[in-house]
Design a protein around this motif. Structure first.
Motif, PDB file in Angstrom:
ATOM      1  N   THR A  85       0.831  -1.204   0.000  1.00 11.04           N
ATOM      2  CA  THR A  85       0.000   0.000   0.000  1.00 11.04           C
ATOM      3  C   THR A  85       0.867   1.256   0.000  1.00 11.04           C
ATOM      4  O   THR A  85       0.599   2.205  -0.749  1.00 11.04           O
ATOM      5  N   LEU A  86       1.915   1.254   0.807  1.00 10.21           N
ATOM      6  CA  LEU A  86       2.831   2.393   0.862  1.00 10.21           C
ATOM      7  C   LEU A  86       3.508   2.606  -0.493  1.00 10.21           C
ATOM      8  O   LEU A  86       3.608   3.736  -0.978  1.00 10.21           O
ATOM      9  N   ALA A  95       1.300   8.787  10.218  1.00  6.90           N
ATOM     10  CA  ALA A  95       0.808   7.409  10.180  1.00  6.90           C
ATOM     11  C   ALA A  95      -0.718   7.385  10.211  1.00  6.90           C
ATOM     12  O   ALA A  95      -1.351   6.620   9.474  1.00  6.90           O
ATOM     13  N   ASP A  96      -1.309   8.221  11.035  1.00  8.14           N
ATOM     14  CA  ASP A  96      -2.777   8.245  11.101  1.00  8.14           C
ATOM     15  C   ASP A  96      -3.388   8.687   9.771  1.00  8.14           C
ATOM     16  O   ASP A  96      -4.393   8.118   9.333  1.00  8.14           O
ATOM     17  N   GLN A 102      -6.037   4.923   3.632  1.00  6.58           N
ATOM     18  CA  GLN A 102      -5.985   3.533   3.174  1.00  6.58           C
ATOM     19  C   GLN A 102      -6.790   2.649   4.132  1.00  6.58           C
ATOM     20  O   GLN A 102      -6.293   1.667   4.670  1.00  6.58           O
ATOM     21  N   GLU A 103      -8.038   3.004   4.300  1.00  2.11           N
ATOM     22  CA  GLU A 103      -8.833   2.344   5.333  1.00  2.11           C
ATOM     23  C   GLU A 103      -9.087   0.863   5.078  1.00  2.11           C
ATOM     24  O   GLU A 103      -9.510   0.140   5.972  1.00  2.11           O
ATOM     25  N   LYS A 109      -9.731  -8.598   9.322  1.00  2.00           N
ATOM     26  CA  LYS A 109      -9.954  -9.924   8.752  1.00  2.00           C
ATOM     27  C   LYS A 109      -9.489 -10.031   7.299  1.00  2.00           C
ATOM     28  O   LYS A 109      -9.741 -11.018   6.636  1.00  2.00           O
ATOM     29  N   ALA A 110      -8.769  -9.037   6.812  1.00  2.00           N
ATOM     30  CA  ALA A 110      -8.338  -9.014   5.412  1.00  2.00           C
ATOM     31  C   ALA A 110      -7.471 -10.211   5.037  1.00  2.00           C
ATOM     32  O   ALA A 110      -7.482 -10.633   3.873  1.00  2.00           O
ATOM     33  N   LEU A 111      -6.740 -10.777   5.972  1.00  2.00           N
ATOM     34  CA  LEU A 111      -5.905 -11.935   5.636  1.00  2.00           C
ATOM     35  C   LEU A 111      -6.722 -13.139   5.205  1.00  2.00           C
ATOM     36  O   LEU A 111      -6.203 -14.043   4.562  1.00  2.00           O
TER      37      LEU A 111
END
Length: 143
Positions: A85-86, A95-96, A102-103, A109-111
């Motif tokens: 993503t970065l 960072a915030d 990039q919410e 649970k994305a994995l």
């Protein structure tokens, strides 16, 4: 990238284990990954994440079990997702701000898109990185 004062204070609190345990949630893990990836090449960022999560867990008496404690595959996979993503979208002012922009990373649970439950939740995956069994993790072509 210059780190904000707030990001530096957050990272310092994590590294010296003074970050309140109630704040050590998924978002905090993402912030740590992002901040290390902004400072170091991937392999060095991974070393820092591994070392400091283990130290933080020890300092907070986090038990090591299949469902708790340090998990190598989850750590590497999330670091790969943050790194992708970065590289694809670039850094943000903090960072915030990066996480807010990039919410999709906030979905804990994305994995599950990459790993079956059986492949991810076992002792081998907890102690060493295992490749996904559903679909490969993304790799950016950008450096």
């Amino acid at each position: 990238m210059k780190m904000t004062d707030a990001d530096a204070a957050f990272l310092r609190a994590f590294e010296d284990c003074s970050l309140p345990f109630a704040e050590w949630k998924h978002r905090a893990h993402l912030k740590v990954a992002y901040l290390y990836l902004c400072q170091y090449p991937f392999e060095r960022a991974l070393e820092r994440v591994r070392e400091n999560i283990r130290r933080y867990n020890a300092a907070t008496n986090t038990p090591e079990s299949l469902e708790r404690g340090y998990h190598e595959t989850m750590t590497v996979a999330w670091l790969l997702l943050v790194n992708f993503t970065l590289r694809e979208y670039g850094p943000a002012a903090s960072a915030d701000e990066f996480i807010e922009a990039q919410e999709q990373l906030l979905n804990r649970k994305a994995l599950r898109f990459f790993y079956s439950h059986e492949r991810l939740i076992n002792w081998q995956a907890k102690t060493e990185f295992v490749e996904p069994d559903l679909t490969p993790l993304p790799i950016s072509s950008k450096s």
